[in-house]
Scaffold this motif. Structure first.
Motif, PDB file in Angstrom:
ATOM      1  N   GLY A  67       0.819  -1.216   0.000  1.00 12.74           N
ATOM      2  CA  GLY A  67       0.000   0.000   0.000  1.00 12.74           C
ATOM      3  C   GLY A  67       0.849   1.261   0.000  1.00 12.74           C
ATOM      4  O   GLY A  67       0.550   2.233  -0.700  1.00 12.74           O
ATOM      5  N   LYS A  68       1.917   1.246   0.777  1.00 13.46           N
ATOM      6  CA  LYS A  68       2.800   2.411   0.835  1.00 13.46           C
ATOM      7  C   LYS A  68       3.524   2.626  -0.491  1.00 13.46           C
ATOM      8  O   LYS A  68       3.667   3.764  -0.947  1.00 13.46           O
ATOM      9  N   LEU A  69       3.978   1.540  -1.113  1.00 12.96           N
ATOM     10  CA  LEU A  69       4.625   1.680  -2.426  1.00 12.96           C
ATOM     11  C   LEU A  69       3.645   2.205  -3.470  1.00 12.96           C
ATOM     12  O   LEU A  69       4.002   3.049  -4.301  1.00 12.96           O
ATOM     13  N   ALA A  70       2.394   1.740  -3.414  1.00 12.16           N
ATOM     14  CA  ALA A  70       1.373   2.231  -4.345  1.00 12.16           C
ATOM     15  C   ALA A  70       1.110   3.723  -4.110  1.00 12.16           C
ATOM     16  O   ALA A  70       0.961   4.494  -5.068  1.00 12.16           O
ATOM     17  N   ALA A  71       1.062   4.125  -2.846  1.00 12.10           N
ATOM     18  CA  ALA A  71       0.838   5.542  -2.531  1.00 12.10           C
ATOM     19  C   ALA A  71       1.992   6.409  -3.032  1.00 12.10           C
ATOM     20  O   ALA A  71       1.776   7.514  -3.536  1.00 12.10           O
ATOM     21  N   ILE A  72       3.214   5.899  -2.917  1.00 11.51           N
ATOM     22  CA  ILE A  72       4.380   6.642  -3.411  1.00 11.51           C
ATOM     23  C   ILE A  72       4.291   6.807  -4.924  1.00 11.51           C
ATOM     24  O   ILE A  72       4.514   7.899  -5.460  1.00 11.51           O
ATOM     25  N   GLU A  73       3.956   5.717  -5.622  1.00 12.34           N
ATOM     26  CA  GLU A  73       3.835   5.786  -7.085  1.00 12.34           C
ATOM     27  C   GLU A  73       2.721   6.744  -7.494  1.00 12.34           C
ATOM     28  O   GLU A  73       2.858   7.503  -8.456  1.00 12.34           O
ATOM     29  N   GLU A  74       1.622   6.726  -6.755  1.00  9.77           N
ATOM     30  CA  GLU A  74       0.505   7.632  -7.047  1.00  9.77           C
ATOM     31  C   GLU A  74       0.934   9.086  -6.839  1.00  9.77           C
ATOM     32  O   GLU A  74       0.615   9.963  -7.649  1.00  9.77           O
ATOM     33  N   ALA A  75       1.663   9.354  -5.764  1.00  8.37           N
ATOM     34  CA  ALA A  75       2.148  10.712  -5.499  1.00  8.37           C
ATOM     35  C   ALA A  75       3.099  11.173  -6.603  1.00  8.37           C
ATOM     36  O   ALA A  75       3.064  12.339  -7.022  1.00  8.37           O
ATOM     37  N   LYS A  76       3.930  10.259  -7.095  1.00  8.88           N
ATOM     38  CA  LYS A  76       4.828  10.607  -8.207  1.00  8.88           C
ATOM     39  C   LYS A  76       4.027  10.978  -9.448  1.00  8.88           C
ATOM     40  O   LYS A  76       4.345  11.946 -10.142  1.00  8.88           O
ATOM     41  N   ALA A  77       2.997  10.198  -9.735  1.00  7.32           N
ATOM     42  CA  ALA A  77       2.164  10.465 -10.910  1.00  7.32           C
ATOM     43  C   ALA A  77       1.459  11.818 -10.786  1.00  7.32           C
ATOM     44  O   ALA A  77       1.382  12.585 -11.762  1.00  7.32           O
ATOM     45  N   VAL A  78       0.963  12.122  -9.599  1.00  5.45           N
ATOM     46  CA  VAL A  78       0.307  13.416  -9.367  1.00  5.45           C
ATOM     47  C   VAL A  78       1.309  14.551  -9.571  1.00  5.45           C
ATOM     48  O   VAL A  78       0.992  15.575 -10.195  1.00  5.45           O
ATOM     49  N   ALA A  79       2.526  14.371  -9.080  1.00  6.03           N
ATOM     50  CA  ALA A  79       3.557  15.402  -9.235  1.00  6.03           C
ATOM     51  C   ALA A  79       3.904  15.609 -10.706  1.00  6.03           C
ATOM     52  O   ALA A  79       4.035  16.746 -11.175  1.00  6.03           O
ATOM     53  N   VAL A  80       4.036  14.528 -11.456  1.00  7.77           N
ATOM     54  CA  VAL A  80       4.328  14.637 -12.888  1.00  7.77           C
ATOM     55  C   VAL A  80       3.185  15.341 -13.595  1.00  7.77           C
ATOM     56  O   VAL A  80       3.395  16.230 -14.444  1.00  7.77           O
TER      57      VAL A  80
END
Length: 194
Positions: free
Chosen positions: A142-155
């Motif tokens: 879940g934490k890795l998914a949240a990190i990837e989601e945050a990266k996508a939002v930032a991009v």
């Protein structure tokens, strides 16, 4: 030139330490207890365990990614360690299954090998269970998914700021936004299929 190999190290009558080499797999020379049957048996077990661990380590290394210098992402490192522990357990499981094929023809050496493989397999199962317990307790996925989601939002935010800075008409910005959303979803589906 003095060898770097370990020495017996037993205390001699003169008060020094024995400088003879220990027996293969052992810690003492034959004169200082290394030749005793129980010690020889333990040396044999130690050598067998080393051989099995080395074989399995080669198999796991062929499957795992390159080692990293310094841990910069502890979540990803825990995930990598868990994966390696599973590969190690699976490789040993294969070795245990191979034991069943010719167990009736074992000599005393073969029995020792079988015992070593089974002991290592049990330890690998315990280690894997501990890694999986830690991963579940801390919700690593879940934490890795949240990190990837945050990266996508930032991009996405950077891309939107870039489009706005180009002074494009609102229709083109809206169209670009829809295309980006579709492409992100497409990328996400492709990543899930891998």
């Amino acid at each position: 030139m003095k060898s770097d190999k370990p020495r017996c190290g037993a205390k001699t009558r003169s008060g020094g330490t024995c400088q003879k080499f220990p027996l293969l797999g052992g810690k003492r020379c034959a004169k200082h207890g290394g030749g005793a049957p129980q010690v020889r048996r333990k040396n044999k077990q130690r050598l067998e365990r080393y051989a099995v661990e080395k074989k399995v380590a080669r198999e796991v290394q062929a499957l795992s990614v390159d080692a990293i210098d310094g841990v910069t992402d502890p979540l990803a490192e825990l995930q990598r360690l868990t994966t390696e522990a599973i590969h190690f357990k699976d490789a040993l499981g294969g070795m245990v299954n191979d034991l069943e094929k010719d167990i009736s023809t074992y000599s005393s050496d073969g029995v020792e090998h079988a015992r070593t493989v089974i002991d290592l397999y049990g330890a690998a199962m315990d280690r894997t269970a501990k890694f999986l317990e830690v991963a579940m307790r801390h919700d690593i996925a879940g934490k890795l998914a949240a990190i990837e989601e945050a990266k996508a939002v930032a991009v996405g935010a950077v891309l939107m700021r870039t489009l706005n800075a180009l002074n494009l008409p609102p229709e083109q910005i809206e169209k670009a936004h829809k295309i980006m959303v579709a492409e992100f979803r497409k990328q996400e589906l492709e990543a899930a299929d891998e």
